[in-house]
Scaffold this motif. Sequence first.
Motif, PDB file in Angstrom:
ATOM      1  N   SER A 192       0.830  -1.222   0.000  1.00 45.13           N
ATOM      2  CA  SER A 192       0.000   0.000   0.000  1.00 45.13           C
ATOM      3  C   SER A 192       0.859   1.263   0.000  1.00 45.13           C
ATOM      4  CB  SER A 192      -0.958   0.009   1.182  1.00 45.13           C
ATOM      5  OG  SER A 192      -0.226   0.046   2.379  1.00 45.13           O
ATOM      6  N   ARG A 204       1.592   1.766  -3.573  1.00 48.33           N
ATOM      7  CA  ARG A 204       0.382   2.200  -4.297  1.00 48.33           C
ATOM      8  C   ARG A 204       0.115   3.673  -4.005  1.00 48.33           C
ATOM      9  NH1 ARG A 204      -3.393  -2.160  -5.809  1.00 48.33           N
ATOM     10  NH2 ARG A 204      -2.631  -4.150  -5.057  1.00 48.33           N
ATOM     11  N   SER A 205       0.256   4.083  -2.726  1.00 47.08           N
ATOM     12  CA  SER A 205      -0.148   5.467  -2.435  1.00 47.08           C
ATOM     13  C   SER A 205       0.972   6.475  -2.661  1.00 47.08           C
ATOM     14  CB  SER A 205      -0.768   5.581  -1.041  1.00 47.08           C
ATOM     15  OG  SER A 205       0.204   5.391  -0.071  1.00 47.08           O
ATOM     16  N   GLN A 208      -8.759  -5.112  -6.813  1.00 50.67           N
ATOM     17  CA  GLN A 208      -7.289  -5.156  -6.810  1.00 50.67           C
ATOM     18  C   GLN A 208      -6.784  -6.488  -7.378  1.00 50.67           C
ATOM     19  OE1 GLN A 208      -6.753  -4.296  -2.626  1.00 50.67           O
ATOM     20  NE2 GLN A 208      -6.220  -2.160  -3.028  1.00 50.67           N
ATOM     21  N   VAL A 228      -5.116  -1.162   5.019  1.00 48.38           N
ATOM     22  CA  VAL A 228      -4.213  -0.007   5.152  1.00 48.38           C
ATOM     23  C   VAL A 228      -4.323   0.605   6.547  1.00 48.38           C
ATOM     24  CG1 VAL A 228      -3.641   2.261   4.181  1.00 48.38           C
ATOM     25  CG2 VAL A 228      -4.363   0.417   2.667  1.00 48.38           C
TER      26      VAL A 228
END
Length: 251
Positions: free
Chosen positions: A97, A100-101, A147, A170
């Motif tokens: 994550s 991803r972020s 996802q 998350v």
Amino acid sequence: MRKNIIAGNWKMNTTLPEGLALAKGLNEALKGKTLKCDVVIGVPFTHLASIAAAIDTDRIGVAAQNCANNGKGAFTGEVSAAMVASAGATYVIIGHSERRSYYHENDEILKEKVNLALANGLTPIFCIGEALEEREAGKHFEVVDLQVEGALFDLSAGDFGKLVIAYEPVWAIGTGKTATAEQAQEIHAHIRSTLANKYGQTAADNCPILYGGSMNAENAKALVAKPDVDGGLIGGASLSVEKFLPIVEAF
Ligand code: PEP
């Protein structure tokens, strides 16, 4: 039967000497023990070759924490799947994550990374998981389905069979908040049913699904006791042998 796996994710922690000492300490601590799970450590790129050479890699698998979405060439600063494999990694964490972020890794990029990892003989540990607002809105099942479908559902059945999935909400990563064992079981079973719809029940049953998010010595036993929780991806608690070892021994 699917494997149980406890994998550490050191993130951007430890200098090379510190990382080597940690890996050697874990190697020493596991000597002579009969383990009910595979053990993996996800280390910085700079540490891969030295750590792989310093430990018994039949006992502890070495993972990179990322790889490039291109095979080779003019991509300054990137590290390819072939490079990490040649340095001794046998696993690679993909789609964490944080990637991803902070680095805007989307399904297309992650699909390319998974394909390159597999083409280079690496086992991807593919991370999925919802944000807090998504869980509060009751969208967590939908989020993990998208996802999985977005990055994995073009894989052949043969390649799908080589994957490890890590469910990491998350809101539980690095926060000290853990999903309850019941919450983890509920969504792991859901993920497995999504996988079964696409690849069949046997393939889904063979896919290890790890839980990640503030897993520690206290909560690990209850989590891994659940039938669809096949181990853990551990951040903070993988940075010391004292904290990591009881998680490895939770099975
Ligand atoms: C992670 O980063 O994958 C993770 C689960 O971190 P932590 O265990 O620190 O929550």
